[in-house]
Write a protein that holds these residues in place. Structure first.
Motif, PDB file in Angstrom:
ATOM      1  N   ARG A 138      52.872  49.004  45.952  1.00 30.39           N
ATOM      2  CA  ARG A 138      52.174  49.490  44.955  1.00 30.39           C
ATOM      3  C   ARG A 138      51.858  48.414  43.858  1.00 30.39           C
ATOM      4  NH1 ARG A 138      50.790  54.725  43.882  1.00 30.39           N
ATOM      5  NH2 ARG A 138      50.305  55.236  41.645  1.00 30.39           N
ATOM      6  N   SER A 139      52.902  48.089  43.431  1.00 27.07           N
ATOM      7  CA  SER A 139      52.671  46.853  42.349  1.00 27.07           C
ATOM      8  C   SER A 139      51.830  45.568  42.945  1.00 27.07           C
ATOM      9  CB  SER A 139      53.990  46.326  41.941  1.00 27.07           C
ATOM     10  OG  SER A 139      54.650  45.859  43.267  1.00 27.07           O
ATOM     11  N   GLN A 140      52.000  45.323  44.072  1.00 23.65           N
ATOM     12  CA  GLN A 140      50.975  44.404  44.523  1.00 23.65           C
ATOM     13  C   GLN A 140      49.550  44.919  44.734  1.00 23.65           C
ATOM     14  OE1 GLN A 140      53.115  43.568  48.354  1.00 23.65           O
ATOM     15  NE2 GLN A 140      53.645  41.354  47.407  1.00 23.65           N
ATOM     16  N   THR A 141      49.307  45.885  45.254  1.00 16.45           N
ATOM     17  CA  THR A 141      48.026  46.539  45.206  1.00 16.45           C
ATOM     18  C   THR A 141      47.442  46.657  43.781  1.00 16.45           C
ATOM     19  OG1 THR A 141      48.704  48.098  47.234  1.00 16.45           O
ATOM     20  CG2 THR A 141      46.681  48.728  45.831  1.00 16.45           C
ATOM     21  N   LEU A 142      48.272  47.008  42.950  1.00 12.61           N
ATOM     22  CA  LEU A 142      47.697  47.145  41.486  1.00 12.61           C
ATOM     23  C   LEU A 142      47.399  45.862  40.950  1.00 12.61           C
ATOM     24  CD1 LEU A 142      50.084  49.906  39.591  1.00 12.61           C
ATOM     25  CD2 LEU A 142      47.663  49.678  40.072  1.00 12.61           C
ATOM     26  N   ARG A 143      48.120  44.615  41.227  1.00  7.22           N
ATOM     27  CA  ARG A 143      47.886  43.397  40.896  1.00  7.22           C
ATOM     28  C   ARG A 143      46.760  42.860  41.420  1.00  7.22           C
ATOM     29  NH1 ARG A 143      52.619  38.565  40.553  1.00  7.22           N
ATOM     30  NH2 ARG A 143      51.029  36.665  39.712  1.00  7.22           N
ATOM     31  N   TYR A 144      46.778  42.557  42.832  1.00  5.24           N
ATOM     32  CA  TYR A 144      45.784  41.731  43.607  1.00  5.24           C
ATOM     33  C   TYR A 144      44.626  42.760  44.015  1.00  5.24           C
ATOM     34  CZ  TYR A 144      49.705  38.713  43.864  1.00  5.24           C
ATOM     35  OH  TYR A 144      50.868  37.955  43.420  1.00  5.24           O
ATOM     36  N   VAL A 145      44.430  44.037  43.891  1.00  4.34           N
ATOM     37  CA  VAL A 145      43.285  44.717  44.236  1.00  4.34           C
ATOM     38  C   VAL A 145      42.648  45.594  43.347  1.00  4.34           C
ATOM     39  CG1 VAL A 145      42.474  46.207  46.111  1.00  4.34           C
ATOM     40  CG2 VAL A 145      44.392  44.736  46.748  1.00  4.34           C
ATOM     41  N   VAL A 146      43.421  46.372  42.685  1.00  2.00           N
ATOM     42  CA  VAL A 146      42.902  47.457  41.610  1.00  2.00           C
ATOM     43  C   VAL A 146      42.785  46.562  40.345  1.00  2.00           C
ATOM     44  CG1 VAL A 146      43.348  49.439  40.293  1.00  2.00           C
ATOM     45  CG2 VAL A 146      44.045  49.246  42.710  1.00  2.00           C
ATOM     46  N   PHE A 147      43.608  45.821  39.750  1.00  3.77           N
ATOM     47  CA  PHE A 147      43.557  45.376  38.461  1.00  3.77           C
ATOM     48  C   PHE A 147      42.210  44.364  38.590  1.00  3.77           C
ATOM     49  CE2 PHE A 147      44.477  42.136  34.996  1.00  3.77           C
ATOM     50  CZ  PHE A 147      44.292  42.997  34.012  1.00  3.77           C
ATOM     51  N   PRO A 148      42.065  43.226  39.273  1.00  6.34           N
ATOM     52  CA  PRO A 148      41.093  42.511  39.108  1.00  6.34           C
ATOM     53  C   PRO A 148      39.526  43.245  39.390  1.00  6.34           C
ATOM     54  CG  PRO A 148      42.649  41.480  40.756  1.00  6.34           C
ATOM     55  CD  PRO A 148      43.020  42.977  40.266  1.00  6.34           C
ATOM     56  N   GLN A 149      39.365  44.108  40.037  1.00  9.02           N
ATOM     57  CA  GLN A 149      38.206  44.768  40.078  1.00  9.02           C
ATOM     58  C   GLN A 149      38.030  45.902  38.843  1.00  9.02           C
ATOM     59  OE1 GLN A 149      37.036  46.885  43.807  1.00  9.02           O
ATOM     60  NE2 GLN A 149      39.163  45.983  44.517  1.00  9.02           N
ATOM     61  N   ALA A 150      39.293  46.404  38.285  1.00 14.11           N
ATOM     62  CA  ALA A 150      38.903  47.212  37.155  1.00 14.11           C
ATOM     63  C   ALA A 150      38.436  46.389  35.863  1.00 14.11           C
ATOM     64  CB  ALA A 150      40.330  47.740  36.992  1.00 14.11           C
ATOM     65  N   LEU A 151      39.056  45.151  35.982  1.00 16.32           N
ATOM     66  CA  LEU A 151      38.795  43.971  34.711  1.00 16.32           C
ATOM     67  C   LEU A 151      37.417  43.667  34.599  1.00 16.32           C
ATOM     68  CD1 LEU A 151      39.763  42.192  32.726  1.00 16.32           C
ATOM     69  CD2 LEU A 151      40.404  40.446  34.414  1.00 16.32           C
ATOM     70  N   SER A 152      37.021  43.375  36.017  1.00  8.70           N
ATOM     71  CA  SER A 152      35.416  43.078  36.094  1.00  8.70           C
ATOM     72  C   SER A 152      34.428  44.174  35.653  1.00  8.70           C
ATOM     73  CB  SER A 152      35.276  42.713  37.417  1.00  8.70           C
ATOM     74  OG  SER A 152      33.577  42.360  37.505  1.00  8.70           O
TER      75      SER A 152
END
Length: 220
Positions: free
Chosen positions: A128-142
């Motif tokens: 879950r933490s890796q998904t947030l860090r590498y998948v969800v967060f970069p897209q949400a940031l953009s």
């Protein structure tokens, strides 16, 4: 015609006021960003009880003017025994107001990322933490970055009300010189110039970073 001698004489005063304005503005924006991240996470992950407090905070903050918030912090809290100086009051007021706008910006970014992205990451073995860090967060940031930049510019402009609590910011300096010397045109000219010097680089940097994020493949 502008009185250039007057402008040259009081240019250092505006420079000092601009430095103070930027320092307090950046402190308030940093705190607002932290508040926004925490509150957005609470809303996104639907944390029981805390969600209600965050929703109430967002509604109260966004529907009251910064000037009223500053008056409450600077003049109201001392009645309760909580005293602070004007600079801390300015940063706290900006953080309280900005935190709600940052919350909505970050929340919209997180919610715009399709759940299939997380499901795909889980199926590949990511935690879950890796998904947030590498998948969800970069897209949400953009996604939320344009709103974040707009909020930063908005909050920097809101520093113009700091003069109401006797902070020697740019607006206070301009009003003071107008009252003393009646040089309205020159005082306002310097005020506009210094706000442009503060805000234009932020706008340009925000646009540049947004393009780089999208070119890096973080956009969806």
């Amino acid at each position: 015609m502008l009185n250039w001698r007057f402008i040259e004489t009081y240019l250092p005063l505006y420079r000092s006021a601009a430095i103070l304005t930027v320092k307090i503005g950046l402190a308030g924006i940093a705190l607002a960003t932290l508040i926004g991240l925490i509150c957005a996470a609470v809303q996104h992950f639907r944390v029981p009880v805390l969600r209600r407090f965050v929703s109430a905070y967002v509604e109260i903050s966004r529907n009251t003017p910064l000037l009223i918030q500053l008056f409450f912090i600077y003049y109201g809290l001392p009645k309760l025994g909580l005293r602070t100086d004007a600079a801390i009051c300015g940063a706290a007021g900006l953080a309280f107001l900005g935190g709600s706008y940052m919350t909505e910006a970050f929340r919209s970014g997180l919610e715009a990322v399709d759940e299939v992205q997380s499901e795909s990451a889980f199926s590949l073995g990511l935690s879950r933490s890796q998904t947030l860090r590498y998948v969800v967060f970069p897209q949400a940031l953009s996604i939320c970055f344009p709103a974040f930049t707009a909020n930063v510019i908005f909050l920097l402009k809101e520093t113009s009300v700091f003069s109401a609590i006797s902070l020697m910011d740019l607006m206070f300096t301009a009003k003071d010189l107008i009252g003393l010397y009646y040089r309205t045109t020159e005082s306002l000219f310097l005020l506009v110039v210094f706000y442009l010097l503060i805000l234009l680089p932020v706008s340009f940097a925000g646009n540049l970073l947004e393009r780089r994020l999208r070119h890096a493949g973080f956009g969806i």
